[in-house]
Design a protein around this motif. Structure first.
Motif, mmCIF file in Angstrom:
data_model
loop_
_atom_site.group_PDB
_atom_site.id
_atom_site.type_symbol
_atom_site.label_atom_id
_atom_site.label_comp_id
_atom_site.label_asym_id
_atom_site.label_seq_id
_atom_site.Cartn_x
_atom_site.Cartn_y
_atom_site.Cartn_z
ATOM 1 N N ASN A 8 5.129 -3.414 1.565
ATOM 2 C CA ASN A 8 5.993 -4.451 2.098
ATOM 3 C C ASN A 8 7.421 -4.019 1.804
ATOM 4 N N HIS A 9 8.187 -3.815 2.843
ATOM 5 C CA HIS A 9 9.555 -3.345 2.673
ATOM 6 C C HIS A 9 10.535 -4.414 3.131
ATOM 7 N N GLU A 10 11.593 -4.553 2.373
ATOM 8 C CA GLU A 10 12.700 -5.416 2.774
ATOM 9 C C GLU A 10 13.934 -4.551 2.842
ATOM 10 N N TYR A 11 14.750 -4.779 3.842
ATOM 11 C CA TYR A 11 15.968 -4.013 4.013
ATOM 12 C C TYR A 11 17.164 -4.956 3.963
#
Length: 64
Positions: A8-11
């Motif tokens: 799960n990536h957040e930018y």
């Protein structure tokens, strides 16, 4: 659970002035395992894991 379900990536896009406060906020939340800082050309500037030992070693000079 597959690898895709675990990832799960957040930018976040922040200016230089906001960078340190955003990193502190992410660490305080405690749900990140790695922080990667990239420039506007999407080139990695800094990448480090957020483990108990690494936090003190990597971030101590930044917060001093």
């Amino acid at each position: 659970m597959t690898q895709d379900e675990k990832s799960n990536h957040e930018y976040f896009k922040v200016s230089g002035d906001e960078l340190l406060s955003k990193v502190k906020e992410i660490i305080k939340e405690g749900n990140a395992t790695r922080i990667i800082i990239k420039n506007e050309k999407d080139e990695t500037i800094l990448e480090f894991p957020l483990t108990i030992g690494a936090i003190g070693v990597v971030l101590a000079p930044v917060f001093a």
